[in-house]
Design a protein around this motif. Sequence first.
Motif, PDB file in Angstrom:
ATOM      1  N   MET A   1       0.845  -1.194   0.000  1.00 27.69           N
ATOM      2  CA  MET A   1       0.000   0.000   0.000  1.00 27.69           C
ATOM      3  C   MET A   1       0.879   1.241   0.000  1.00 27.69           C
ATOM      4  SD  MET A   1      -2.907   1.151   2.761  1.00 27.69           S
ATOM      5  CE  MET A   1      -3.964  -0.200   2.289  1.00 27.69           C
ATOM      6  N   ASN A   2       0.436   2.276  -0.685  1.00 30.35           N
ATOM      7  CA  ASN A   2       1.185   3.518  -0.742  1.00 30.35           C
ATOM      8  C   ASN A   2       0.956   4.326   0.522  1.00 30.35           C
ATOM      9  OD1 ASN A   2       2.478   5.858  -1.495  1.00 30.35           O
ATOM     10  ND2 ASN A   2       0.753   6.640  -2.696  1.00 30.35           N
ATOM     11  N   HIS A   3       1.959   4.423   1.363  1.00 29.95           N
ATOM     12  CA  HIS A   3       1.832   5.148   2.640  1.00 29.95           C
ATOM     13  C   HIS A   3       2.199   6.610   2.442  1.00 29.95           C
ATOM     14  CE1 HIS A   3       1.939   1.495   5.554  1.00 29.95           C
ATOM     15  NE2 HIS A   3       1.072   1.356   4.579  1.00 29.95           N
ATOM     16  N   ASP A   4       1.378   7.332   1.657  1.00 30.05           N
ATOM     17  CA  ASP A   4       1.667   8.744   1.417  1.00 30.05           C
ATOM     18  C   ASP A   4       1.317   9.554   2.645  1.00 30.05           C
ATOM     19  OD1 ASP A   4      -1.237  10.028   0.901  1.00 30.05           O
ATOM     20  OD2 ASP A   4      -1.160   7.976   0.118  1.00 30.05           O
ATOM     21  N   THR A   5       1.883  10.726   2.740  1.00 32.88           N
ATOM     22  CA  THR A   5       1.661  11.591   3.907  1.00 32.88           C
ATOM     23  C   THR A   5       0.805  12.796   3.572  1.00 32.88           C
ATOM     24  OG1 THR A   5       3.701  12.803   3.429  1.00 32.88           O
ATOM     25  CG2 THR A   5       3.869  10.929   4.918  1.00 32.88           C
ATOM     26  N   THR A   6       0.261  12.864   2.354  1.00 33.17           N
ATOM     27  CA  THR A   6      -0.569  13.998   1.977  1.00 33.17           C
ATOM     28  C   THR A   6      -1.983  13.791   2.478  1.00 33.17           C
ATOM     29  OG1 THR A   6      -1.083  12.939  -0.133  1.00 33.17           O
ATOM     30  CG2 THR A   6       0.799  14.429  -0.077  1.00 33.17           C
ATOM     31  N   ARG A   7      -2.766  14.863   2.447  1.00 32.58           N
ATOM     32  CA  ARG A   7      -4.170  14.804   2.852  1.00 32.58           C
ATOM     33  C   ARG A   7      -5.004  15.268   1.667  1.00 32.58           C
ATOM     34  NH1 ARG A   7      -5.120  14.595   8.207  1.00 32.58           N
ATOM     35  NH2 ARG A   7      -6.975  15.888   8.088  1.00 32.58           N
ATOM     36  N   GLY A 167      -7.324  -3.532  13.391  1.00 36.45           N
ATOM     37  CA  GLY A 167      -6.062  -2.810  13.236  1.00 36.45           C
ATOM     38  C   GLY A 167      -5.313  -3.235  11.994  1.00 36.45           C
ATOM     39  N   GLU A 168      -5.305  -4.545  11.721  1.00 30.12           N
ATOM     40  CA  GLU A 168      -4.602  -5.050  10.541  1.00 30.12           C
ATOM     41  C   GLU A 168      -5.347  -4.726   9.247  1.00 30.12           C
ATOM     42  OE1 GLU A 168      -4.122  -9.176  11.490  1.00 30.12           O
ATOM     43  OE2 GLU A 168      -2.242  -8.825  12.574  1.00 30.12           O
ATOM     44  N   VAL A 169      -6.675  -4.696   9.310  1.00 27.97           N
ATOM     45  CA  VAL A 169      -7.465  -4.383   8.123  1.00 27.97           C
ATOM     46  C   VAL A 169      -7.444  -2.895   7.813  1.00 27.97           C
ATOM     47  CG1 VAL A 169      -9.822  -4.383   7.170  1.00 27.97           C
ATOM     48  CG2 VAL A 169      -8.964  -6.391   8.391  1.00 27.97           C
ATOM     49  N   LEU A 170      -7.497  -2.054   8.864  1.00 30.67           N
ATOM     50  CA  LEU A 170      -7.682  -0.617   8.689  1.00 30.67           C
ATOM     51  C   LEU A 170      -6.447   0.220   9.012  1.00 30.67           C
ATOM     52  CD1 LEU A 170     -11.222  -0.421  10.355  1.00 30.67           C
ATOM     53  CD2 LEU A 170     -10.713  -0.488   7.905  1.00 30.67           C
ATOM     54  N   ASP A 171      -5.312  -0.436   9.257  1.00 27.51           N
ATOM     55  CA  ASP A 171      -4.060   0.286   9.541  1.00 27.51           C
ATOM     56  C   ASP A 171      -4.143   1.145  10.790  1.00 27.51           C
ATOM     57  OD1 ASP A 171      -2.109  -0.568   7.794  1.00 27.51           O
ATOM     58  OD2 ASP A 171      -2.681   0.826   6.201  1.00 27.51           O
ATOM     59  N   TRP A 172      -4.776   0.623  11.842  1.00 27.84           N
ATOM     60  CA  TRP A 172      -4.756   1.334  13.112  1.00 27.84           C
ATOM     61  C   TRP A 172      -3.382   1.173  13.758  1.00 27.84           C
ATOM     62  CZ3 TRP A 172      -9.805  -0.942  15.701  1.00 27.84           C
ATOM     63  CH2 TRP A 172     -10.936  -0.443  15.019  1.00 27.84           C
ATOM     64  N   ALA A 173      -2.981   2.191  14.519  1.00 25.60           N
ATOM     65  CA  ALA A 173      -1.770   2.130  15.354  1.00 25.60           C
ATOM     66  C   ALA A 173      -0.553   1.650  14.565  1.00 25.60           C
ATOM     67  CB  ALA A 173      -2.011   1.231  16.565  1.00 25.60           C
ATOM     68  N   GLU A 175       2.784   2.969  11.754  1.00 22.97           N
ATOM     69  CA  GLU A 175       3.716   4.090  11.615  1.00 22.97           C
ATOM     70  C   GLU A 175       3.231   5.098  10.587  1.00 22.97           C
ATOM     71  OE1 GLU A 175       7.524   2.473  10.729  1.00 22.97           O
ATOM     72  OE2 GLU A 175       7.787   1.559  12.711  1.00 22.97           O
ATOM     73  N   ARG A 176       2.161   4.797   9.924  1.00 28.79           N
ATOM     74  CA  ARG A 176       1.652   5.710   8.907  1.00 28.79           C
ATOM     75  C   ARG A 176       1.154   7.005   9.555  1.00 28.79           C
ATOM     76  NH1 ARG A 176      -2.276   4.388   3.826  1.00 28.79           N
ATOM     77  NH2 ARG A 176      -2.766   6.537   3.290  1.00 28.79           N
ATOM     78  N   PRO A 177       1.523   8.166   9.036  1.00 29.73           N
ATOM     79  CA  PRO A 177       1.063   9.435   9.620  1.00 29.73           C
ATOM     80  C   PRO A 177      -0.462   9.528   9.639  1.00 29.73           C
ATOM     81  CG  PRO A 177       2.838   9.821   8.054  1.00 29.73           C
ATOM     82  CD  PRO A 177       2.449   8.383   7.908  1.00 29.73           C
TER      83      PRO A 177
END
Length: 264
Positions: A1-7, A167-173, A175-177
């Motif tokens: 997955m692309n862990h971009d930091t933009t909003r 958490g694993e499905v939704l990327d909770w907690a 390192e992603r901003p």
Amino acid sequence: MNHDTTRPSGPRGVVSSHSVFGAPCWVSLTSRDLDATQEFYGAVLGWRWRSGKLGDRFRIAMVDDTPVAGIAAVASMWQMAVAWTPYFAVPSADEAAARAQERGGTAAVGPISFPPGRAALLADRDGAAFGVWEGELFADWDKWQQAAPTFIRLHTRDAFDAAIFYGEVLDWATERPDCCEVRYEGGEVVLRSQGTVVARIESGALGAAPDPTIRPHWQIHFTVEDVTACVRAAETHGGSVLSKGSEEAVLRDADGAQFTVVRA
């Protein structure tokens, strides 16, 4: 997955699911009768209605000029239970659905395209239904939180096990901003997005219970000014009261969907 930091934002400056990923971003109700459902929630919660972009089977609930919830008259067509379902913002509905299935969950519907986004209706490994949404949000997330404060709680067999799954499905907690924070507080798992408590997970539900109210499920809580008035309106318009107090009441609408009202 692309862990971009933009909003990134969608058209007309509406925030996309990338900016609040992992957090609840919408609640939707399946219904057998749109007109009756609109009348019930208009009376109980004071909502107004408009048509959505998805056709005659869908309606959007409004508080002032902010969309706050959706109704889909698809329960009979898709042989689905009548129920309120929370949707979580994700960068990719396909990836989230695949992750859920890899971890023992199931996909009931989708992922399919619902302009301006893409959605899937899933269930966790204990059977609690939830959705994921990718794309432009129906309303700015902050405005949605302010217009109709909505809180969700997962009643499940094991809160820690459920927190790991979500958490694993939704990327909770991670390192992603800007990811959601997860903490254990007061006997519950607490989820925060941008500092705001948006969900809680508690243990104790029974997977094989004959009563659906104590099987694993997500419960939608709507904040209201007058709980007693909501209870009275629900009973007048064909609903029922499962439990009530001065601060909170668990109601069932005329179609059978369960929800909670909590005093502001």
